[in-house]
Design a protein around this motif. Structure first.
Motif, PDB file in Angstrom:
ATOM      1  N   LEU A 183       0.825  -1.216   0.000  1.00 57.70           N
ATOM      2  CA  LEU A 183       0.000   0.000   0.000  1.00 57.70           C
ATOM      3  C   LEU A 183       0.858   1.266   0.000  1.00 57.70           C
ATOM      4  N   GLY A 184       2.185   1.111  -0.133  1.00 52.33           N
ATOM      5  CA  GLY A 184       3.078   2.262  -0.217  1.00 52.33           C
ATOM      6  C   GLY A 184       3.365   2.942   1.109  1.00 52.33           C
ATOM      7  N   ARG A 185       3.227   2.211   2.217  1.00 53.90           N
ATOM      8  CA  ARG A 185       3.429   2.807   3.541  1.00 53.90           C
ATOM      9  C   ARG A 185       4.851   2.584   4.058  1.00 53.90           C
ATOM     10  N   HIS A 186       5.834   2.589   3.149  1.00 51.19           N
ATOM     11  CA  HIS A 186       7.201   2.238   3.547  1.00 51.19           C
ATOM     12  C   HIS A 186       7.775   3.195   4.587  1.00 51.19           C
ATOM     13  N   ARG A 187       7.507   4.481   4.451  1.00 52.82           N
ATOM     14  CA  ARG A 187       8.080   5.433   5.429  1.00 52.82           C
ATOM     15  C   ARG A 187       7.471   5.234   6.815  1.00 52.82           C
ATOM     16  N   GLU A 188       6.175   4.949   6.855  1.00 59.79           N
ATOM     17  CA  GLU A 188       5.522   4.729   8.149  1.00 59.79           C
ATOM     18  C   GLU A 188       6.052   3.477   8.851  1.00 59.79           C
ATOM     19  N   LEU A 189       6.605   2.542   8.083  1.00 61.10           N
ATOM     20  CA  LEU A 189       7.071   1.277   8.640  1.00 61.10           C
ATOM     21  C   LEU A 189       8.492   1.327   9.175  1.00 61.10           C
ATOM     22  N   LEU A 190       9.242   2.362   8.841  1.00 55.78           N
ATOM     23  CA  LEU A 190      10.670   2.361   9.169  1.00 55.78           C
ATOM     24  C   LEU A 190      10.943   2.218  10.661  1.00 55.78           C
ATOM     25  N   GLY A 191      10.240   2.966  11.484  1.00 58.85           N
ATOM     26  CA  GLY A 191      10.478   2.898  12.924  1.00 58.85           C
ATOM     27  C   GLY A 191      10.152   1.529  13.491  1.00 58.85           C
TER      28      GLY A 191
END
Length: 278
Positions: A183-191
Motif C-alpha cells: 500500500l506504499g506505507r514504507h516510510r511509516e514502517l521504518l520505525g
C-alpha cells in the motif's frame, strides 16, 4: 467466561477474576484455559507441573489445585444473573473420566479471536485486498498485550504452546507489514521495522522488508548495511549465508538506483507472494 493468554493470563467468570496468584494453580488454569472446552488428561497436567519425575503425591496435589480453582469459580458464580439456570463450580470446571474440562460457555477467548481475524487477513491477502488484509491483521495483532503467558511458569506442555503462539504472531506480523508495503506505507514502517530487526536479529523476512522500506525511502546505503548485519549474524551464530531470496534482493538493490529497480522482492515463505522493490 472470558479467557486471555496473549500477554498475561487473565480468566474471568461474570467479570470476576478466577486467576490464582500461586504459580502451580496458575499453571493448571493456563493449560485448561488454552484448551478450553476440551478434556485435559491427568497425565498431561501432571507432566506440565512436574515433568517426567512427579512426586508420589502428584495426583492428590493436583486435586488440591483443582479445588482451589473451583473455590475461585464458586465465588464468581454468585454473580450469575437472576433467573439463570443455577451452576456450581463443578459445572464450570468439570471432572471427566480421564481428566478435567474447563467450560468457556461461549465466552471470549483471545487466541480464538486472533486466529479468526488473522485468517480473514490471510484470505484478503490471497484475494489481493491489501487494505482489508492490513486492517484485519492489525486488529488481530492488537489483541496481544505482551508475550503469550508472560506471567505463567511453563512446563513441557505450555512451553511448546507458547512457542507456537509466538510463531503465529510473527506470521501475522510479517503479512501485515507485507500488506502495508504493497500500500506504499514504507516510510511509516521504518520505525517499527528498525525495532523488529533488533529484536529478531536473524529473521530474514523482517530484514528483507526493512531493506525494501529503506530503499523505497531513498536510503539504499542503509538497506545494504542491513543486509550485511544480518549476514554477519547468520554466519556467526549458524554458519549460514542468507537465503537465495534475500541475496537476490541485495543484488537488485546493488544494481538499482535510489529511485529505480522493479525486479527485487522480499523473500517470501512457502507460497506467499514476494514484495517488489518498485
Amino acid at each position: 467466561m472470558d479467557i486471555s493468554v496473549l500477554g498475561g493470563l487473565t480468566v474471568r467468570e461474570n467479570g470476576v477474576s478466577i486467576t490464582p496468584t500461586a504459580p502451580k494453580p496458575r499453571q493448571v488454569l493456563a493449560l485448561l484455559a488454552l484448551r478450553a472446552d476440551q478434556v485435559v488428561t491427568v497425565p498431561t497436567l501432571t507432566e506440565e507441573l512436574w515433568g517426567t519425575a512427579p512426586p508420589r503425591s502428584a495426583r492428590a496435589t493436583l486435586q488440591t489445585y483443582v479445588l482451589q480453582l473451583r473455590e475461585l469459580i464458586g465465588a464468581a458464580l454468585v454473580r450469575d444473573p437472576e433467573g439463570a439456570a443455577p451452576r456450581t463450580a463443578k459445572d464450570v470446571l468439570v471432572t471427566t473420566p480421564g481428566g478435567y474440562l474447563l467450560h468457556s460457555s461461549g465466552g471470549g477467548h483471545d487466541v480464538r479471536e486472533f486466529e479468526r481475524l488473522a485468517g480473514l487477513g490471510y484470505r484478503a491477502m490471497d484475494a489481493g485486498d491489501f487494505q482489508g488484509a492490513a486492517r484485519q491483521l492489525r486488529e488481530a495483532l492488537s489483541l496481544w498485550t505482551g508475550a503469550a503467558l508472560a506471567d505463567v511458569q511453563t512446563g513441557t506442555q505450555l512451553s511448546p504452546e507458547e512457542k507456537r503462539l509466538e510463531e503465529t504472531r510473527l506470521c501475522a506480523l510479517d503479512q501485515r507489514i507485507d500488506a502495508d508495503l504493497r500500500l506504499g506505507r514504507h516510510r511509516e514502517l521504518l520505525g517499527e521495522l528498525s525495532v523488529l530487526v533488533s529484536r529478531y536479529p536473524m529473521h530474514e523476512t523482517l530484514h528483507g522488508q526493512f531493506m525494501l522500506a529503506l530503499h523505497r525511502s531513498g536510503r539504499r546505503t542503509e538497506a545494504l548495511e542491513t543486509y550485511q548485519r544480518l549476514r554477519r549474524s547468520l554466519i556467526r551464530e549458524l554458519g549460514l549465508e542468507p537465503s537465495a531470496g534475500l541475496r537476490r534482493l541485495q543484488l537488485s538493490l546493488l544494481m538499482a538506483g535510489p529511485e529505480a529497480g522493479q525486479d527485487a522482492a522480499v523473500p517470501a515463505r512457502g507460497g506467499e507472494r514476494a514484495v517488489r522493490v518498485g
